[in-house]
Design a protein around this motif. Structure first.
Motif, PDB file in Angstrom:
ATOM      1  N   HIS A 150     147.139  38.825  26.503  1.00 23.12           N
ATOM      2  CA  HIS A 150     145.837  39.416  26.772  1.00 23.12           C
ATOM      3  C   HIS A 150     144.744  38.916  25.766  1.00 23.12           C
ATOM      4  CE1 HIS A 150     148.096  42.501  29.007  1.00 23.12           C
ATOM      5  NE2 HIS A 150     148.926  42.616  28.278  1.00 23.12           N
ATOM      6  N   LYS A 151     143.737  38.882  26.123  1.00 27.00           N
ATOM      7  CA  LYS A 151     142.571  38.620  25.364  1.00 27.00           C
ATOM      8  C   LYS A 151     141.434  39.816  25.052  1.00 27.00           C
ATOM      9  CE  LYS A 151     142.939  33.669  26.202  1.00 27.00           C
ATOM     10  NZ  LYS A 151     142.350  32.308  26.516  1.00 27.00           N
ATOM     11  N   VAL A 152     140.893  40.007  23.891  1.00 27.24           N
ATOM     12  CA  VAL A 152     139.939  40.955  23.726  1.00 27.24           C
ATOM     13  C   VAL A 152     138.794  40.575  22.941  1.00 27.24           C
ATOM     14  CG1 VAL A 152     141.483  42.919  24.035  1.00 27.24           C
ATOM     15  CG2 VAL A 152     141.322  42.092  21.755  1.00 27.24           C
ATOM     16  N   VAL A 153     137.755  40.947  23.193  1.00 26.24           N
ATOM     17  CA  VAL A 153     136.487  40.465  22.248  1.00 26.24           C
ATOM     18  C   VAL A 153     136.280  41.935  21.540  1.00 26.24           C
ATOM     19  CG1 VAL A 153     133.925  40.018  22.307  1.00 26.24           C
ATOM     20  CG2 VAL A 153     135.546  38.837  24.063  1.00 26.24           C
ATOM     21  N   VAL A 154     136.022  41.726  20.154  1.00 27.87           N
ATOM     22  CA  VAL A 154     135.704  42.457  19.323  1.00 27.87           C
ATOM     23  C   VAL A 154     134.528  42.568  18.232  1.00 27.87           C
ATOM     24  CG1 VAL A 154     136.742  44.150  17.255  1.00 27.87           C
ATOM     25  CG2 VAL A 154     138.382  43.165  19.072  1.00 27.87           C
ATOM     26  N   LEU A 155     133.426  43.294  18.563  1.00 27.91           N
ATOM     27  CA  LEU A 155     132.400  43.527  17.906  1.00 27.91           C
ATOM     28  C   LEU A 155     132.600  43.934  16.579  1.00 27.91           C
ATOM     29  CD1 LEU A 155     131.226  43.045  20.970  1.00 27.91           C
ATOM     30  CD2 LEU A 155     129.015  43.296  19.877  1.00 27.91           C
ATOM     31  N   THR A 156     132.626  43.411  15.502  1.00 23.11           N
ATOM     32  CA  THR A 156     133.112  43.819  14.181  1.00 23.11           C
ATOM     33  C   THR A 156     132.024  43.980  13.006  1.00 23.11           C
ATOM     34  OG1 THR A 156     134.824  43.895  12.665  1.00 23.11           O
ATOM     35  CG2 THR A 156     133.932  41.893  13.110  1.00 23.11           C
ATOM     36  N   ASP A 157     132.422  44.777  12.049  1.00 22.33           N
ATOM     37  CA  ASP A 157     131.537  44.770  11.021  1.00 22.33           C
ATOM     38  C   ASP A 157     132.502  44.428   9.610  1.00 22.33           C
ATOM     39  OD1 ASP A 157     128.853  45.736   9.472  1.00 22.33           O
ATOM     40  OD2 ASP A 157     130.367  47.041   8.583  1.00 22.33           O
ATOM     41  N   VAL A 158     132.081  44.117   8.543  1.00 29.19           N
ATOM     42  CA  VAL A 158     133.084  43.943   7.413  1.00 29.19           C
ATOM     43  C   VAL A 158     133.028  45.057   6.596  1.00 29.19           C
ATOM     44  CG1 VAL A 158     132.629  41.475   7.565  1.00 29.19           C
ATOM     45  CG2 VAL A 158     131.349  43.033   6.114  1.00 29.19           C
ATOM     46  N   GLU A 159     132.255  46.308   6.716  1.00 29.26           N
ATOM     47  CA  GLU A 159     132.235  47.231   5.982  1.00 29.26           C
ATOM     48  C   GLU A 159     132.756  48.521   6.592  1.00 29.26           C
ATOM     49  OE1 GLU A 159     131.470  47.192   2.689  1.00 29.26           O
ATOM     50  OE2 GLU A 159     130.186  45.176   2.781  1.00 29.26           O
ATOM     51  N   CYS A 160     133.088  48.801   8.129  1.00 26.68           N
ATOM     52  CA  CYS A 160     133.210  49.884   8.589  1.00 26.68           C
ATOM     53  C   CYS A 160     134.637  50.237   8.431  1.00 26.68           C
ATOM     54  CB  CYS A 160     132.776  49.953   9.919  1.00 26.68           C
ATOM     55  SG  CYS A 160     133.766  49.267  11.364  1.00 26.68           S
ATOM     56  N   GLY A 161     135.016  51.411   8.226  1.00 27.74           N
ATOM     57  CA  GLY A 161     136.399  51.740   7.857  1.00 27.74           C
ATOM     58  C   GLY A 161     137.605  51.403   9.009  1.00 27.74           C
ATOM     59  N   TYR A 162     136.703  51.803  10.424  1.00 30.39           N
ATOM     60  CA  TYR A 162     137.711  51.524  11.460  1.00 30.39           C
ATOM     61  C   TYR A 162     137.969  49.866  11.912  1.00 30.39           C
ATOM     62  CZ  TYR A 162     138.703  56.295  12.470  1.00 30.39           C
ATOM     63  OH  TYR A 162     139.055  57.835  12.593  1.00 30.39           O
ATOM     64  N   CYS A 163     136.809  49.237  11.338  1.00 27.23           N
ATOM     65  CA  CYS A 163     137.123  47.944  11.476  1.00 27.23           C
ATOM     66  C   CYS A 163     138.017  47.242  10.587  1.00 27.23           C
ATOM     67  CB  CYS A 163     135.692  46.919  11.434  1.00 27.23           C
ATOM     68  SG  CYS A 163     134.171  47.614  12.500  1.00 27.23           S
TER      69      CYS A 163
END
Length: 282
Positions: A150-163
């Motif tokens: 499977h492949k997923v695209v993840v829009l991420t932030d370096v500060e957010c807890g769940y990221c």
């Protein structure tokens, strides 16, 4: 309570929260935006400029929306499942406008017979087109050994807890055959300290290590370069991002926010099964 129509219309201007009226990127912390990236990244433009014959319902709806908000940037206008209405995707949202331009409503349009969210399907189609404008080489990819299941695209932030929680299990996602393709979405906005940190990550010689370091509060050397951070941020807005992380299939279907490794694997397998059903029943 649902937002008033005025708020819906004003939110069509994609950068309303991140940029002032003149379009100049605004720093959330009062600082200055770093000059990086191309001057006209693909994801800041419409997928295609819709061209509708004069007098058609599509042209009428487009003109009505332009009159309500001259800055509106429409990604698609198509016939809605409801007779007499057009389905409009703009600013990461789906609205429905009557063919005569007199009425507008926002909300999920559900196909009861087929148990399908028509609004989400419309937005997923646009997300897929947006993702095509974002090269794989600009993503930070954590791939499993061998061929990914499977492949997923993840829009991420370096500060957010769940990221950070998601990334702490990156090896577990890979063990389950899931390739993770990260794209940048600094939640604090273009020009913020968060943004500058993500630029440094994407400019690093070893971007995977830099991203891991940033998510673990380890120092990342400050760097600037031509990066896709701006483009990916704007793409996130166009794709209807409401929080990070945002998990998508590579063709734009929304998977959710944070999902643990087993839950994400189960969701992807379920989606594969759903996609196979029409073919098996044909």
């Amino acid at each position: 309570m649902k937002r008033l129509v005025f708020a819906v219309l004003s939110s069509f201007s994609l950068a309303a929260c991140a940029q002032p009226a003149d379009g100049t990127p605004q720093a959330a912390d009062g600082g200055q935006k770093i000059s990086v990236g191309s001057s006209a990244p693909a994801a800041t433009k419409p997928i295609a400029v819709p061209a509708f014959a004069s007098g058609t319902p599509e042209a009428r709806v487009r003109d009505v929306l332009k009159a309500l908000n001259p800055r509106i940037r429409v990604d698609s206008i198509e016939p809605a499942a409801i007779p007499g209405f057009r389905q409009v995707v703009a600013g990461g949202q789906v609205v429905y406008v009557s063919d005569d331009g007199k009425y507008l409503f926002q909300g999920s349009l559900l196909d009861i017979v087929h148990k399908k969210d028509m609004s989400e399907a419309a937005l997923a189609k646009v997300r897929g087109e947006v993702l095509k404008t974002l090269p794989l080489a600009d993503r930070i990819v954590f791939a499993p050994v061998g061929t990914p299941k499977h492949k997923v695209v993840v829009l991420t932030d370096v500060e957010c807890g769940y990221c950070r929680k998601f990334h702490s299990d990156i090896a577990e996602y890979n063990k389950r055959g899931i390739e993770v393709e990260y794209m940048a979405f600094p939640r604090a906005g273009l020009g913020s300290a968060d943004y500058r940190k993500m630029v440094s990550v994407w400019c690093a010689d070893d971007r995977k290590k830099a991203l891991t370091d940033a998510k673990n509060d380890r120092a990342v050397p400050s760097r600037t370069c031509k990066t896709p951070v701006d483009m990916q941020y704007n793409a996130g807005l166009r794709m209807g991002l409401e929080g990070t992380p945002m998990l998508l299939t590579t063709d734009g279907q929304f998977l959710g926010g944070y999902l643990p490794p087993d839950a994400l694997k189960q969701r992807l397998e379920q989606l594969d099964a759903e996609r196979a059903q029409p073919a098996s029943g044909a």
